[in-house]
Design an enzyme around this catalytic site. Sequence first.
Site, short mmCIF file in Angstrom:
data_model
loop_
_atom_site.label_atom_id
_atom_site.label_comp_id
_atom_site.label_asym_id
_atom_site.label_seq_id
_atom_site.Cartn_x
_atom_site.Cartn_y
_atom_site.Cartn_z
N CYS A 71 0.85 -1.19 0.00
CA CYS A 71 0.00 0.00 0.00
C CYS A 71 0.88 1.24 0.00
CB CYS A 71 -0.87 0.03 1.25
SG CYS A 71 -2.00 -1.35 1.38
N GLN A 86 -9.97 -11.72 -11.02
CA GLN A 86 -9.88 -10.36 -10.48
C GLN A 86 -9.81 -10.42 -8.95
OE1 GLN A 86 -9.40 -7.57 -11.97
NE2 GLN A 86 -10.03 -7.86 -14.09
N CYS A 128 -5.44 -2.79 -16.96
CA CYS A 128 -4.92 -2.54 -15.61
C CYS A 128 -3.75 -1.57 -15.65
CB CYS A 128 -4.56 -3.85 -14.91
SG CYS A 128 -3.51 -4.89 -15.89
N1 SAH Z 1 -10.53 -11.25 -18.55
C1 SAH Z 1 -10.08 -12.06 -17.45
C2 SAH Z 1 -8.57 -12.12 -17.31
C3 SAH Z 1 -7.81 -10.84 -17.43
S1 SAH Z 1 -6.14 -10.88 -16.86
C4 SAH Z 1 -10.74 -11.64 -16.16
O1 SAH Z 1 -11.30 -10.54 -16.06
O2 SAH Z 1 -10.71 -12.41 -15.21
C5 SAH Z 1 -5.20 -11.06 -18.29
C6 SAH Z 1 -5.16 -12.49 -18.78
O3 SAH Z 1 -4.38 -12.51 -19.98
C7 SAH Z 1 -4.49 -13.49 -17.85
O4 SAH Z 1 -5.35 -14.57 -17.63
C8 SAH Z 1 -3.22 -13.93 -18.60
O5 SAH Z 1 -2.88 -15.26 -18.37
C9 SAH Z 1 -3.63 -13.71 -20.03
N2 SAH Z 1 -2.58 -13.50 -21.05
C10 SAH Z 1 -1.39 -12.90 -20.90
N3 SAH Z 1 -0.75 -12.79 -22.08
C11 SAH Z 1 -1.58 -13.34 -23.02
C12 SAH Z 1 -1.49 -13.51 -24.43
N4 SAH Z 1 -0.43 -13.10 -25.12
N5 SAH Z 1 -2.53 -14.10 -25.06
C13 SAH Z 1 -3.62 -14.50 -24.37
N6 SAH Z 1 -3.75 -14.37 -23.03
C14 SAH Z 1 -2.75 -13.79 -22.35
#
Ligand code: SAH
Length: 476
Positions: free
Chosen positions: A80, A304, A432
Site C-alpha cells: 500500500c 480479479q 490494468c
Molecule cells: N478477462 C479475465 C482475465 C484478465 S487478466 C478476467 O477478467 O478475469 C489477463 C489475462 O491474460 C491473464 O489470464 C493472462 O494469463 C492472459 N494473457 C497474458 N498474455 C496473453 C497472451 N499473449 N494471449 C492470451 N492471453 C494472455
Amino acid sequence: MQKNDLCEIKIEDMGKDGEGIGHVDGLTVFVKNTVVGDRAMVKLMKVKKNLAYARLTDILEPSPFRVTPVCEKAVQCGGCTLQHISYEKQLELLQNHVKNCLTRIGGIADAESLMEPILGMEEPYHFRNKMQFPVGLDRDGHPVLGFYAGHTHALIPLTDCPAGHPVNREIMKAVREYLEEAEVAVYNEEQHTGLVRHVLTRVGFYTGQVMVCIVINGGKIPEQELLIRKLQEAVEAWNTHAADTTATTGRAKELELVSVALSINREKTNRILGERSKVIFGKGYIEDRIEDIAFRIAPEAFFQVNPEQTRKLYGKALDYAGLTGEETVWDMYCGIGTISLFLARKARKVYGVEIVPQAIDNAKENAELNRISNAEFFVGKAEEVVPKLYSEDPDRYRADVVVVDPPRKGCDAALLSTIAAMAPKRLVYVSCDPATLARDIAILTKEGFTLKRVATVDMFPQSMHVECIACIQRKS
Ligand code: SAH
C-alpha cells in the site's frame, strides 16, 4: 545540493506512482509517503541534473489530505503506497492519472468529457480475495510471512494485512506455526536453497471457499497432515469470531477450507508460482460467484482480486458491449472465462482466448457449470490464435464486439491490427494500466476507431494501481 543534504520542501504535486513532488533550488524532488499540501523535511538520496529523489524525515505541517495509515507497516511495505492519503483524495489522484495518460499518451484532447465518475469502494480495506506472501526468517531465525519493501526483496514481516480478507491473519499464523514445529527450511532466494518460498491464499468471498497453496522449491513438504490440520483450525478460528470483522454484507460469513495445494517451483526466478501444482487436501480449485455466475478458479488462473469492484467492472463491460443477443463476441485474454460467460447470455456466440492452459480448463468447466453452451475457448497467445482462426474462417470467427483485457503491457501490435481487420462495431478495452491503454487507443484511432467513454474502477485501494474500461467504436 547533493546527496544526504537535508532540506525543507512543500509538496506541490503528485507523481504517477503516488509520490509527492516539490521543488528545492531548481531541482524537482520526488518524495514517497508525502501528499500534496505537506510541508516536510526530507533527505536527498539521489541527485541528478534537474531532479532528485528524497526520503521523508519529518512532517513539519501535514497536508489536509493526510490521514493516519491503518497498517503500522504501511511506510516500509511496498504493497500500500497511499495509506497516508484520504480515500477521497486517492480517488482523485487515480482519475487524474487516467486523464493524463489519455491526454498525453493517447492524444485524446477531450479526455475529461469522456470519463465517467470514478467507481470507488465504500470500505476500502479487506477487499482482496488473493494474497501471496513471501516466506523468510526474522532476525532470530524464526519463520515469518510478509511482503517485500518497495522495489526490493527485503521482507517486511507481517502478521496481518488490511488489504486482504481477515482470515489471512489466522492462516499466516497457522503456516508460521507449522514451519516452526515441522522445522521446515524456508527458501533463500540468493542461495536458491530451502523449501518453502511463498504462501498463496484465495478466498471465495461469496461462497466462503478457502484455498491455501504453498509454493515450494521441491516435490513435497514434511508433516503435511500437521499443516492441513492447522489450516483447518485457522479457518474454524475465524468462523468463531467472524461476527466482529469488517466483512461487508453479501459476503459469506462461514468459511470452509476446500483446497490445499503445493505449487512446485524449483526455478531461480521472480515468478511466484511454478508450472504445476499438486493437491494435498480437498480439490484443486475454489469456486466463487460474480452476480449469478459461478466460477471455478485454479491456483494458476487469473481471477480479479477485488470481487466487489469486479461486479462494477463487469457491469460496465456489459453496458459498453451494448449487446442485443445477435452478436458474435470475442473475449481476448479471457482468463477463466469470466467476462465471456458474463456476456454469453446476451450474445449469440462468444469466443474466448487465453494463454494459461489451466485457466482455459476452468473456462470450459465454468461454461458447463453455468449451463452456458454458446461459449467456446482456445488456449494460446491471442496475437497468434486470433489471426490464425480469423484468416482460416473469417465468417465463423468474425467479431461484432471485441473485449480485450490484457496484462499491464497492453495488447500485442499484431493483435490490434487483426482486430482492425475484423472491424467490430465496438471494442471494450479493460485495462490494468492506463498508460498502455492510452498507447493502444492511439493505435486504434489511426485504424478508424474512436474512444467513446472511459470508466475508472478502484480495484486496488491504497495503491496507484488502477483498472479502467474503455468503450471504443468503429467510425461508420
Ligand atoms: N478477462 C479475465 C482475465 C484478465 S487478466 C478476467 O477478467 O478475469 C489477463 C489475462 O491474460 C491473464 O489470464 C493472462 O494469463 C492472459 N494473457 C497474458 N498474455 C496473453 C497472451 N499473449 N494471449 C492470451 N492471453 C494472455
